[in-house]
Design an enzyme around this catalytic site. Structure first.
Site, PDB file in Angstrom:
ATOM      1  N   HIS A  87       3.442   9.587   0.032  1.00  0.00           N
ATOM      2  CA  HIS A  87       3.366   9.017  -1.326  1.00  0.00           C
ATOM      3  C   HIS A  87       4.750   8.487  -1.688  1.00  0.00           C
ATOM      4  CE1 HIS A  87       2.809   8.646  -5.637  1.00  0.00           C
ATOM      5  NE2 HIS A  87       1.510   8.741  -5.416  1.00  0.00           N
ATOM      6  N   GLU A 135      -0.300   1.170  -2.256  1.00  0.00           N
ATOM      7  CA  GLU A 135       0.190   1.465  -3.614  1.00  0.00           C
ATOM      8  C   GLU A 135       1.582   0.880  -3.832  1.00  0.00           C
ATOM      9  OE1 GLU A 135      -1.398   5.217  -5.881  1.00  0.00           O
ATOM     10  OE2 GLU A 135       0.517   5.552  -4.919  1.00  0.00           O
TER      11      GLU A 135
HETATM   12  O1  G3P Z   1      -1.100   8.845  -6.457  1.00  0.00           O
HETATM   13  C1  G3P Z   1      -1.573   8.002  -7.440  1.00  0.00           C
HETATM   14  C2  G3P Z   1      -0.564   7.163  -8.015  1.00  0.00           C
HETATM   15  O2  G3P Z   1       0.702   7.134  -7.543  1.00  0.00           O
HETATM   16  C3  G3P Z   1      -0.918   6.170  -9.014  1.00  0.00           C
HETATM   17  O3  G3P Z   1      -0.457   6.684 -10.208  1.00  0.00           O
HETATM   18  O4  G3P Z   1      -0.415   6.950 -12.607  1.00  0.00           O
HETATM   19  O5  G3P Z   1      -0.376   4.663 -11.607  1.00  0.00           O
HETATM   20  O6  G3P Z   1      -2.468   6.017 -11.508  1.00  0.00           O
HETATM   21  P1  G3P Z   1      -0.950   6.035 -11.561  1.00  0.00           P
END
Ligand code: G3P
Length: 216
Positions: A87, A135
């Site tokens: 992550h 991400e």
């Molecule tokens: O692990 C999930 C993440 O990093 C996304 O976070 O708060 O943008 O949904 P968020």
């Protein structure tokens, strides 16, 4: 699938278990695959009441002389099903990502590897993880969804991941806040979403989750 990362937003066991029960109830009524990732201190309690629990991180070390590590065997023992790796808030080198994912698979656990960009998605796809979550770190916690801000990142990464290994489930995350964000992500080829803040901060987490599930 929907992956809910509780991060360390909630510090009480009761609140963590409340989120576990919400996920479990929504799974029961919808049949949807929902994975929940509580802080490591609550993994055992969470896994006792919901079968789809992942750790937020784990380590490659074998049980033995390693202070503070969380080896896959320990997760297996308490019936945790897998772990997030790499992550952007718990970054690892590619070498370590490979070591830990190999150890997870050798322990019959699932791996969900996060990738910050296309290059990283390409690299980790060669490790044959169960899931890859694309991400972009700069969108995490902003409420601006990756599916709106970087649609091309989703289409390109899904294409690239499937080209390398079609068995990998490709999902996306960062800023996912409502069902329209999820719908857009699915339209772009994502097979699920990974989210945190919109769920934990929601006034009615169960209703929020039911709305996301309705899109699938
Ligand atoms: O692990 C999930 C993440 O990093 C996304 O976070 O708060 O943008 O949904 P968020």
């Amino acid at each position: 699938m929907i992956v809910l990362n509780l991060k360390t937003y909630e510090r009480s066991l009761d609140k963590a278990l409340y989120f576990v029960d919400v996920a479990s109830e929504v799974v029961e009524e919808s049949g949807m695959r929902i994975v929940l990732c509580p802080p490591s201190i609550y993994l055992k309690d969470a896994a006792e009441r919901f079968s789809e629990i992942f750790a937020q991180h784990c380590d490659a070390s074998l049980p033995g002389q390693h202070t503070g590590d969380l080896p896959p065997e320990a997760l297996k023992k308490i019936k945790v099903k897998g772990s997030i790796l790499n992550h952007s808030e718990k970054k690892l080198s590619l070498e370590v990502v490979k070591q830990v994912s190999d150890r997870l698979h050798a322990t019959a656990l699932e791996s969900l590897i996060c990738a910050a960009n296309l290059q990283e998605a390409d690299a980790v796809a060669h490790f044959a993880p169960t899931y890859i979550a694309i991400e972009p770190p700069e969108l995490i916690g902003t409420g601006v969804s990756v599916s709106n801000a970087k649609p091309e990142l989703i289409t390109e990464s899904v294409k690239q991941i499937k080209h390398i290994n079609e068995k990998i489930v490709a999902i996306c995350g960062a800023g996912v806040s409502n069902k329209e964000d999820v719908r857009k992500a699915l339209e772009l080829g994502s097979e699920g979403v990974l989210l945190a803040s919109a769920f934990v901060n929601s006034e009615d987490p169960k209703k929020f989750l039911q709305e996301l599930v309705s899109v699938f």
